[in-house]
Design an enzyme around this catalytic site. Structure first.
Site, PDB file in Angstrom:
ATOM      1  CG  ASP A  63      -1.878   1.159   1.252  1.00 28.99           C
ATOM      2  OD1 ASP A  63      -1.567   2.214   0.670  1.00 28.99           O
ATOM      3  OD2 ASP A  63      -2.957   1.009   1.853  1.00 28.99           O
ATOM      4  CB  SER A 148      -2.750  12.730 -15.085  1.00 24.89           C
ATOM      5  OG  SER A 148      -3.995  12.837 -15.727  1.00 24.89           O
ATOM      6  CE1 TYR A 161      -6.226  10.601 -10.771  1.00 23.03           C
ATOM      7  CE2 TYR A 161      -6.515  12.172 -12.562  1.00 23.03           C
ATOM      8  CZ  TYR A 161      -5.991  10.981 -12.086  1.00 23.03           C
ATOM      9  OH  TYR A 161      -5.237  10.176 -12.918  1.00 23.03           O
ATOM     10  CE  LYS A 165      -2.368  10.801 -11.084  1.00 29.22           C
ATOM     11  NZ  LYS A 165      -1.366   9.719 -11.007  1.00 29.22           N
TER      12      LYS A 165
HETATM   13  N1  LIG Z   1      -6.526   5.707 -17.080  1.00 28.11           N
HETATM   14  C1  LIG Z   1      -6.244   6.950 -17.396  1.00 28.11           C
HETATM   15  O1  LIG Z   1      -6.913   7.559 -18.262  1.00 28.11           O
HETATM   16  C2  LIG Z   1      -5.120   7.684 -16.739  1.00 28.11           C
HETATM   17  C3  LIG Z   1      -4.789   8.950 -17.243  1.00 28.11           C
HETATM   18  C4  LIG Z   1      -3.758   9.659 -16.666  1.00 28.11           C
HETATM   19  C5  LIG Z   1      -3.062   9.116 -15.609  1.00 28.11           C
HETATM   20  N2  LIG Z   1      -3.410   7.896 -15.127  1.00 28.11           N
HETATM   21  C6  LIG Z   1      -2.637   7.392 -13.987  1.00 28.11           C
HETATM   22  O2  LIG Z   1      -2.052   6.164 -14.367  1.00 28.11           O
HETATM   23  C7  LIG Z   1      -1.798   5.380 -13.200  1.00 28.11           C
HETATM   24  C8  LIG Z   1      -2.315   3.974 -13.436  1.00 28.11           C
HETATM   25  O3  LIG Z   1      -3.722   4.048 -13.592  1.00 28.11           O
HETATM   26  P1  LIG Z   1      -4.574   3.028 -14.470  1.00 28.11           P
HETATM   27  O4  LIG Z   1      -5.327   3.825 -15.443  1.00 28.11           O
HETATM   28  O5  LIG Z   1      -3.713   1.900 -14.920  1.00 28.11           O
HETATM   29  O6  LIG Z   1      -5.630   2.593 -13.362  1.00 28.11           O
HETATM   30  P2  LIG Z   1      -5.960   1.171 -12.724  1.00 28.11           P
HETATM   31  O7  LIG Z   1      -7.061   1.447 -11.779  1.00 28.11           O
HETATM   32  O8  LIG Z   1      -6.138   0.156 -13.785  1.00 28.11           O
HETATM   33  O9  LIG Z   1      -4.625   0.828 -11.938  1.00 28.11           O
HETATM   34  C9  LIG Z   1      -4.250   1.477 -10.750  1.00 28.11           C
HETATM   35  C10 LIG Z   1      -3.557   0.459  -9.877  1.00 28.11           C
HETATM   36  O10 LIG Z   1      -3.109   1.133  -8.682  1.00 28.11           O
HETATM   37  C11 LIG Z   1      -3.364   0.263  -7.587  1.00 28.11           C
HETATM   38  N3  LIG Z   1      -3.481   1.007  -6.337  1.00 28.11           N
HETATM   39  C12 LIG Z   1      -4.486   1.840  -5.954  1.00 28.11           C
HETATM   40  N4  LIG Z   1      -4.273   2.291  -4.716  1.00 28.11           N
HETATM   41  C13 LIG Z   1      -3.097   1.739  -4.312  1.00 28.11           C
HETATM   42  C14 LIG Z   1      -2.345   1.827  -3.119  1.00 28.11           C
HETATM   43  N5  LIG Z   1      -2.757   2.564  -2.066  1.00 28.11           N
HETATM   44  N6  LIG Z   1      -1.187   1.141  -3.042  1.00 28.11           N
HETATM   45  C15 LIG Z   1      -0.774   0.383  -4.081  1.00 28.11           C
HETATM   46  N7  LIG Z   1      -1.439   0.256  -5.232  1.00 28.11           N
HETATM   47  C16 LIG Z   1      -2.587   0.930  -5.336  1.00 28.11           C
HETATM   48  C17 LIG Z   1      -4.670  -0.459  -7.952  1.00 28.11           C
HETATM   49  O11 LIG Z   1      -4.822  -1.641  -7.206  1.00 28.11           O
HETATM   50  C18 LIG Z   1      -4.504  -0.671  -9.437  1.00 28.11           C
HETATM   51  O12 LIG Z   1      -3.937  -1.918  -9.759  1.00 28.11           O
HETATM   52  C19 LIG Z   1      -2.475   6.127 -12.051  1.00 28.11           C
HETATM   53  O13 LIG Z   1      -1.521   6.858 -11.330  1.00 28.11           O
HETATM   54  C20 LIG Z   1      -3.418   7.055 -12.759  1.00 28.11           C
HETATM   55  O14 LIG Z   1      -3.746   8.186 -11.984  1.00 28.11           O
HETATM   56  C21 LIG Z   1      -4.418   7.158 -15.676  1.00 28.11           C
END
Ligand SMILES: NC(=O)c1ccc[n+]([C@@H]2O[C@H](COP(=O)([O-])OP(=O)(O)OC[C@H]3O[C@@H](n4cnc5c(N)ncnc54)[C@H](O)[C@@H]3O)[C@@H](O)[C@H]2O)c1
Length: 266
Positions: A63, A148, A161, A165
């Site tokens: 975590d 992001s 959010y 970021k």
């Molecule tokens: N999906 C998008 O459009 C997008 C856009 C910009 C940035 N992001 C960023 O990309 C990163 C990955 O996101 P994603 O889209 O793959 O989402 P996702 O939800 O598929 O993956 C996020 C992962 O983070 C893990 N997680 C959450 N809280 C946690 C904690 N306290 N400790 C450890 N792990 C934890 C979750 O279990 C999950 O596996 C994130 O930082 C997100 O903010 C995503």
């Protein structure tokens, strides 16, 4: 041999959409991956898949809000693979809330994972890199943070959010200045609208708050602003991750690379 052969790379949020794509791809490049996420079972599952495909990986439960767990994650990576070369602070959560409805609890929930979690990850990674340099294992080390488009623009109804970021970019710049002389770099990449479970949460939040009515309406309308004309897939982030993890980016630090299909120009 690729530039990542035998590099020890730790990825948080590694079983999610973007993290898993990066973990699989960098493992295929020959890197030794520490697959770190909340669920030990999910982490072991992906590590097992990578091993079955001929790669090197271990699964670790973490975590990212808990310093002792982050410390243990890095120590397990060093124990398994001899050292740590790269930490991807990729774990994150999102929450859709109209601006006036964001509570203190919402703020803490989102910023604890996305901002405090990244601060702790960066601090513990730097300590690891410094320890390696002092013990003759070689200096340097790379931190790569997942920021992001929301690190560059404030979007309603994602203010908290976005704040989390923007904080990632600030910490990336500060760490770059603090540790550059030690050969430690910190950079981030900024995805746009990526088809992952996170967007399912955001899209549902739009509907729950009556901001949209149809499933994927929010996703589609955000994605439509990308000049390249489509939403991202996790695979779209693999190239930048590979670059930021490899020696190709050695002379770059404190930067944020937009990989969003052309949504935000800075
Ligand atoms: N999906 C998008 O459009 C997008 C856009 C910009 C940035 N992001 C960023 O990309 C990163 C990955 O996101 P994603 O889209 O793959 O989402 P996702 O939800 O598929 O993956 C996020 C992962 O983070 C893990 N997680 C959450 N809280 C946690 C904690 N306290 N400790 C450890 N792990 C934890 C979750 O279990 C999950 O596996 C994130 O930082 C997100 O903010 C995503």
């Amino acid at each position: 041999m690729s530039k990542l052969t035998n590099k020890s790379i730790v990825i948080t949020g590694a079983t999610g959409g973007i993290g898993a794509a990066i973990a699989r791809a960098l493992a295929a490049d020959g890197a030794a991956i520490t697959v770190a996420d909340l669920s030990q079972a999910a982490a072991d599952n992906l590590a097992g898949e990578i091993a079955t495909a001929g790669g090197k990986a271990i699964g670790v439960a973490v975590d990212v809000r808990e310093r002792a767990q982050v410390r243990a994650m890095l120590d397990k990576a060093a124990e398994a693979f001899g050292r740590v070369d790269v930490l991807f602070n990729n774990a994150g959560i999102a929450q859709t809330r109209p601006f006036l409805d964001i509570t203190e609890e919402d703020w803490r929930l989102v910023t604890d994972v996305n901002a405090l979690g990244v601060l702790i990850g960066m601090q513990e990674a730097v300590k690891t890199f410094q320890r390696q340099a002092a013990s003759g294992l070689g200096g340097g080390g790379k931190i790569v943070n997942t920021a992001s488009i929301a690190a560059k623009q404030g979007y309603e109804p994602l203010a908290h959010y976005c704040a989390s970021k923007f904080a990632v970019v600030a910490m990336t710049q500060a760490a770059a200045r603090a540790f550059g002389k030690e050969g430690i770099t910190a950079n981030c990449f900024c995805p746009g609208v990526v088809a992952t479970p996170m967007w399912d949460v955001i899209d549902k939040g739009f509907r729950d708050n009556k901001l949209t009515t149809k499933e994927n309406e929010a996703f589609d309308s955000f994605a439509a602003t990308a000049v390249l004309g489509r939403a991202s897939q996790p695979a779209d982030l693999v190239g930048v991750a590979r670059y930021l993890a490899s020696s190709d980016s050695d002379f770059m630090t404190g930067q944020s690379l937009m990989v969003d299909g052309g949504m935000v120009f800075i």
